[in-house]
Write a protein that holds these residues in place. Structure first.
Motif, PDB file in Angstrom:
ATOM      1  N   SER A 278     101.511  19.995  24.355  1.00  0.00           N
ATOM      2  CA  SER A 278     100.141  20.431  24.077  1.00  0.00           C
ATOM      3  C   SER A 278      99.174  19.483  24.768  1.00  0.00           C
ATOM      4  O   SER A 278      99.489  18.310  24.983  1.00  0.00           O
ATOM      5  N   ASP A 279      98.024  19.997  25.152  1.00  0.00           N
ATOM      6  CA  ASP A 279      96.934  19.155  25.644  1.00  0.00           C
ATOM      7  C   ASP A 279      95.608  19.868  25.376  1.00  0.00           C
ATOM      8  O   ASP A 279      95.584  21.010  24.914  1.00  0.00           O
ATOM      9  N   THR A 280      94.524  19.201  25.638  1.00  0.00           N
ATOM     10  CA  THR A 280      93.213  19.753  25.289  1.00  0.00           C
ATOM     11  C   THR A 280      92.233  19.605  26.457  1.00  0.00           C
ATOM     12  O   THR A 280      92.467  18.831  27.390  1.00  0.00           O
TER      13      THR A 280
ATOM     14  N   ASP B  36      92.468  24.621  25.179  1.00  0.00           N
ATOM     15  CA  ASP B  36      93.572  23.837  24.623  1.00  0.00           C
ATOM     16  C   ASP B  36      94.874  24.590  24.828  1.00  0.00           C
ATOM     17  O   ASP B  36      94.983  25.772  24.495  1.00  0.00           O
ATOM     18  N   ARG B  37      95.857  23.883  25.388  1.00  0.00           N
ATOM     19  CA  ARG B  37      97.135  24.525  25.695  1.00  0.00           C
ATOM     20  C   ARG B  37      98.205  24.040  24.736  1.00  0.00           C
ATOM     21  O   ARG B  37      98.190  22.878  24.306  1.00  0.00           O
ATOM     22  N   ALA B  38      99.144  24.910  24.404  1.00  0.00           N
ATOM     23  CA  ALA B  38     100.267  24.531  23.539  1.00  0.00           C
ATOM     24  C   ALA B  38     101.455  25.429  23.844  1.00  0.00           C
ATOM     25  O   ALA B  38     101.306  26.639  24.020  1.00  0.00           O
ATOM     26  N   GLU B  39     102.615  24.808  23.945  1.00  0.00           N
ATOM     27  CA  GLU B  39     103.869  25.525  24.126  1.00  0.00           C
ATOM     28  C   GLU B  39     104.836  25.106  23.011  1.00  0.00           C
ATOM     29  O   GLU B  39     104.741  23.994  22.501  1.00  0.00           O
TER      30      GLU B  39
ATOM     31  N   PHE C  85      96.039  31.400  25.021  1.00  0.00           N
ATOM     32  CA  PHE C  85      95.389  30.193  24.518  1.00  0.00           C
ATOM     33  C   PHE C  85      94.045  30.525  23.867  1.00  0.00           C
ATOM     34  O   PHE C  85      93.447  29.680  23.212  1.00  0.00           O
TER      35      PHE C  85
END
Length: 267
Positions: free
Chosen positions: A220-222, A228-231, A239
């Motif tokens: 994840s990052d922002t 904001d990304r999340a896998e 997203f």
């Protein structure tokens, strides 16, 4: 597989990105009492687009005046009157809807929007494809798309954020120091590469399919150009971020600033 903005084509049980419906509600001063007409090509993709956006616009509070995947997908209509007549009397009381949303490509949008304008339509016209400075080079195209509100699933090029400044600098460097017209294809490719590199960096020096997938499982990052990304959530869900721009007097301007919206379940 990983999309630049998460899952772009949801499956039942996944979620829908609400940027377009919620953004148009802001353009119109609210969705309550507002009607929208959706039109797409007669294809699997068109029918799926109508299905998803029907659900999304209803969830945002719009009344659905028209929703048809009826335009021939293999041949551009020479006469749009059959479609415009239906659309212009599809709203409450046989009036025109407050917004016409086209889930089609640029040549179709030019034909449809030109016909609607000639018929006297004064509502909001919107599509997800016509954000490209190259389209402004021709007077006829620029006039046809003037006033159109375009959906983006990333920060607009008009943004002054540090992330956008870096993107522009990277594109300029890749172009040998020249300023080149930006388009959404550049940004989607750039952010696809950016996501890959961000996950690969987390995987460490011994990069393999297995180490990459393991890193992605908790990634994840922002604060990126797509929010904001999340896998692995992004393999099934968007997203959820985006913006709307409007073409006005030969220039794009931000109609609704980039932000992230809570997704809704897709069934």
């Amino acid at each position: 597989m990983y999309g630049f903005n998460g899952c772009l084509v949801p499956t039942p049980g996944g979620t829908l990105n609400q940027t377009w419906p919620e953004g148009l509600a802001r353009v119109l001063g609210g969705a309550k009492g507002r009607s929208v007409a959706l039109i797409a090509g007669d294809s699997d993709a068109g029918r799926f687009g109508i299905r998803t956006f029907t659900q999304g616009f209803k969830a945002a509070g719009f009344g659905l005046a028209y929703a048809e995947a009826s335009v021939p997908a293999t041949s551009l209509p020479s006469d749009w009157s059959a479609y415009t007549k239906e659309i212009l009397r599809s709203g409450p009381g046989g009036r025109a809807p407050d917004a016409v949303v086209s889930v089609m490509q640029t040549p179709y949008n030019i034909g449809l929007f030109t016909a609607l304008k000639r018929a006297g339509y004064k509502g909001v016209l919107s599509d997800p494809t016509d954000y490209d400075p190259g389209l402004l080079a021709k007077d006829a195209t620029r006039q046809a798309l003037d006033g159109v509100v375009v959906l983006l699933q990333f920060q607009p090029f008009e943004s002054d954020s540090p992330e956008m400044s870096r993107f522009k600098a990277d594109i300029r460097e890749a172009a040998g120091g020249k300023d080149v017209p930006l388009n959404m294809h550049m940004l989607t490719g750039y952010m696809s590469a950016d996501l890959f590199l961000a996950i690969a960096a987390k995987a460490g020096q011994e990069l393999s399919v297995e180490s990459f997938q393991k890193a992605a499982a908790g990634f994840s990052d922002t604060g990126t150009l797509v929010g904001d990304r999340a896998e692995p959530k992004g393999q099934k869900e968007s997203f959820g971020c985006g913006a709307l721009v409007r073409l006005k007097n030969g220039r794009y301007e931000v109609a609704v600033p980039f932000r992230c919206y809570p997704p809704i379940p897709f069934g």
